[in-house]
Design a protein around this motif. Structure first.
Motif, mmCIF file in Angstrom:
data_model
loop_
_atom_site.group_PDB
_atom_site.id
_atom_site.type_symbol
_atom_site.label_atom_id
_atom_site.label_comp_id
_atom_site.label_asym_id
_atom_site.label_seq_id
_atom_site.Cartn_x
_atom_site.Cartn_y
_atom_site.Cartn_z
ATOM 1 N N LYS A 120 0.825 -1.206 0.000
ATOM 2 C CA LYS A 120 0.000 0.000 0.000
ATOM 3 C C LYS A 120 0.863 1.260 0.000
ATOM 4 O O LYS A 120 0.539 2.242 -0.676
ATOM 5 C CB LYS A 120 -0.938 -0.018 1.205
ATOM 6 C CG LYS A 120 -2.063 -1.032 1.079
ATOM 7 C CD LYS A 120 -3.007 -0.979 2.264
ATOM 8 C CE LYS A 120 -4.164 -1.963 2.073
ATOM 9 N NZ LYS A 120 -5.118 -1.922 3.208
ATOM 10 N N GLU A 132 -8.906 -3.089 -5.118
ATOM 11 C CA GLU A 132 -9.907 -2.195 -4.524
ATOM 12 C C GLU A 132 -9.244 -0.993 -3.844
ATOM 13 O O GLU A 132 -9.754 0.137 -3.926
ATOM 14 C CB GLU A 132 -10.753 -2.974 -3.522
ATOM 15 C CG GLU A 132 -11.700 -3.976 -4.168
ATOM 16 C CD GLU A 132 -12.544 -4.720 -3.165
ATOM 17 O OE1 GLU A 132 -13.690 -5.044 -3.501
ATOM 18 O OE2 GLU A 132 -12.052 -4.998 -2.039
ATOM 19 N N PHE A 133 -8.109 -1.233 -3.176
ATOM 20 C CA PHE A 133 -7.390 -0.129 -2.543
ATOM 21 C C PHE A 133 -6.921 0.871 -3.598
ATOM 22 O O PHE A 133 -7.090 2.089 -3.442
ATOM 23 C CB PHE A 133 -6.193 -0.659 -1.749
ATOM 24 C CG PHE A 133 -5.328 0.423 -1.166
ATOM 25 C CD1 PHE A 133 -5.727 1.114 -0.032
ATOM 26 C CD2 PHE A 133 -4.122 0.757 -1.760
ATOM 27 C CE1 PHE A 133 -4.935 2.129 0.501
ATOM 28 C CE2 PHE A 133 -3.322 1.765 -1.236
ATOM 29 C CZ PHE A 133 -3.734 2.452 -0.102
ATOM 30 N N GLN A 170 -8.143 1.344 -6.576
ATOM 31 C CA GLN A 170 -9.297 2.033 -7.156
ATOM 32 C C GLN A 170 -9.799 3.142 -6.231
ATOM 33 O O GLN A 170 -10.202 4.216 -6.701
ATOM 34 C CB GLN A 170 -10.423 1.042 -7.438
ATOM 35 C CG GLN A 170 -11.712 1.721 -7.886
ATOM 36 C CD GLN A 170 -12.580 0.839 -8.731
ATOM 37 O OE1 GLN A 170 -12.237 0.522 -9.864
ATOM 38 N NE2 GLN A 170 -13.697 0.433 -8.186
ATOM 39 N N SER A 171 -9.763 2.902 -4.931
ATOM 40 C CA SER A 171 -10.256 3.907 -3.992
ATOM 41 C C SER A 171 -9.371 5.146 -3.950
ATOM 42 O O SER A 171 -9.839 6.245 -3.639
ATOM 43 C CB SER A 171 -10.359 3.303 -2.585
ATOM 44 O OG SER A 171 -9.072 3.089 -2.009
ATOM 45 N N GLU A 172 -8.070 4.981 -4.265
ATOM 46 C CA GLU A 172 -7.129 6.092 -4.166
ATOM 47 C C GLU A 172 -6.912 6.835 -5.479
ATOM 48 O O GLU A 172 -6.556 8.014 -5.481
ATOM 49 C CB GLU A 172 -5.771 5.575 -3.653
ATOM 50 C CG GLU A 172 -5.816 4.972 -2.257
ATOM 51 C CD GLU A 172 -6.200 5.989 -1.195
ATOM 52 O OE1 GLU A 172 -5.904 7.197 -1.384
ATOM 53 O OE2 GLU A 172 -6.790 5.595 -0.177
ATOM 54 N N ARG A 187 -8.380 10.470 -6.101
ATOM 55 C CA ARG A 187 -7.779 11.559 -5.322
ATOM 56 C C ARG A 187 -6.686 12.272 -6.102
ATOM 57 O O ARG A 187 -6.397 13.445 -5.871
ATOM 58 C CB ARG A 187 -7.187 11.013 -4.020
ATOM 59 C CG ARG A 187 -8.200 10.535 -3.011
ATOM 60 C CD ARG A 187 -7.506 9.966 -1.791
ATOM 61 N NE ARG A 187 -6.510 10.902 -1.258
ATOM 62 C CZ ARG A 187 -5.519 10.550 -0.449
ATOM 63 N NH1 ARG A 187 -5.370 9.280 -0.098
ATOM 64 N NH2 ARG A 187 -4.670 11.461 0.005
ATOM 65 N N PRO A 228 -8.538 -1.632 -11.939
ATOM 66 C CA PRO A 228 -9.517 -0.669 -11.445
ATOM 67 C C PRO A 228 -10.178 0.088 -12.590
ATOM 68 O O PRO A 228 -9.625 0.230 -13.666
ATOM 69 C CB PRO A 228 -8.669 0.286 -10.586
ATOM 70 C CG PRO A 228 -7.469 -0.515 -10.195
ATOM 71 C CD PRO A 228 -7.199 -1.398 -11.379
ATOM 72 N N HIS A 230 -15.605 -2.305 -12.133
ATOM 73 C CA HIS A 230 -16.864 -1.648 -12.490
ATOM 74 C C HIS A 230 -17.675 -2.511 -13.450
ATOM 75 O O HIS A 230 -18.734 -2.097 -13.878
ATOM 76 C CB HIS A 230 -16.597 -0.284 -13.146
ATOM 77 C CG HIS A 230 -16.272 0.776 -12.145
ATOM 78 N ND1 HIS A 230 -16.079 2.084 -12.519
ATOM 79 C CD2 HIS A 230 -16.097 0.729 -10.812
ATOM 80 C CE1 HIS A 230 -15.811 2.801 -11.436
ATOM 81 N NE2 HIS A 230 -15.798 2.003 -10.393
#
Length: 339
Positions: free
Chosen positions: A258, A298-299, A301-303, A306, A328, A333
């Protein structure tokens, strides 16, 4: 036949990548499916299965628990998932050169370096001439709708020799008028020259999540050169045009992976989280788990939002193909993610 369910390929792709293989029956596949690049380089071939949204590349293995029944214009992928039998309708994709819709070509099929996870150094050190590469692109165009040209290479000479070989090829392939992506071991100032020669995107691979792992896995190479070259490349190519592969499953911790992802994003670099294909010295390593493959995708994609980054905008290379990785913005999706 196993009963169909509502899973599409994007929802179960992490499960398939954790297996990494498939056996194919029905209409025979083309005889030549082997690859001199990417996961499984030098092995007996692979198959690309798609549902029209997502795509997965699986090594051919008669003992695989994943089965693809090929009917020619369509195909069905089946296997026993953690929650029972899974069936996905789709089709086997034609390959342009190495992967669908691309002329993805390896310049040097061998390498003088000995990265522990890579089998390329054990291959014959054949180097394609510019004319050979033009011929391969023309052949790919005759077999598939080619949307881009992607170039990668091992290192068989000095870095200066490799650069000059690459630029001689770039001069020859401009005539095709297609986006060009380049993934090589970079030298200082390379990004500026590639940009001047009309290259669309670059991918310089950091390979590992940490400096320590890089020193263990890639003796003789310098991760600082790669990191600095990636930062430099962002200044020339801009947003969504600079990529790097990070291999998942070399011994890194979740926190280390990460942290590496975040360091890339903060510098405008899109990391591609590539599940390890056990090979070469690491033939006895386990494949990454489906849970880890999904969790890091998923991590990421979430970042990504930003930093205003989106790998679905890739025009060339791995992020455009998506076959070897859980991607991602596309795979995640493509449907509700399976547990």
């Amino acid at each position: 036949m196993m009963p169909a369910d509502t899973n599409d390929l994007g929802r179960i792709k992490h499960l398939l990548l954790a297996v990494g293989s498939a056996h194919v029956t029905g209409v025979p596949l083309p005889a030549s499916l082997s690859s001199t690049a990417g996961p499984g380089a030098g092995k007996g071939g692979s198959v690309f299965f798609s549902d029209g949204v997502s795509r997965v590349r699986l090594t051919l293995d008669e003992n695989s628990p994943v089965h693809i029944e090929n009917f020619g214009d369509s195909a069905v992928l089946t296997f026993d998932g953690p929650e029972g039998p899974v069936s996905v309708d789709g089709f086997v994709e034609k390959t342009g050169c190495h992967c669908p819709k691309q002329a993805y070509i390896t310049i040097n099929e061998g390498c003088i370096f000995s990265c522990r996870y890579c089998n390329v150094q054990n291959q014959d050190k054949h180097t394609k001439t510019p004319d050979e590469i033009v011929s391969l692109i023309k052949d790919a165009c005759s077999r598939d709708t080619i949307e881009c040209i992607s170039l990668t290479s091992g290192v068989v000479g000095t870095m200066k020799e490799e650069d000059e070989r690459l630029f001689a090829i770039l001069e020859k392939i401009r005539v095709f008028g297609l986006p060009i992506g380049v993934s090589v071991y970079p030298t200082p100032g390379l990004s500026a020259r590639l940009f001047e020669h009309g290259v669309s995107e670059v991918k310089f691979n950091l390979e590992t999540a940490t400096e320590k792992l890089f020193a263990e896995m890639c003796p003789g190479l310098d991760r600082n050169v790669l990191r600095d070259s990636l930062k430099e490349a962002v200044g020339f190519f801009g947003k969504n045009r600079v990529y790097t592969n990070i291999i998942l499953g070399l011994g890194e911790s979740k926190a280390e992976m990460k942290q590496c992802i975040m360091q890339c994003l903060e510098n405008g670099i899109i990391p591609i989280i590539r599940p390890l294909t056990p090979s070469a010295e690491l033939f006895d390593y386990p494949r990454p788990s489906a849970a880890d493959i999904l969790g890091f995708a998923e991590f990421l994609q979430s970042e990504l939002p930003r930093f205003g980054l989106d790998p679905s905008k890739a025009r060339t290379m791995c992020a455009k193909c998506m076959g070897c990785d859980l991607t991602p913005m596309t795979d995640l999706h493509a449907g509700e993610v399976a547990a």
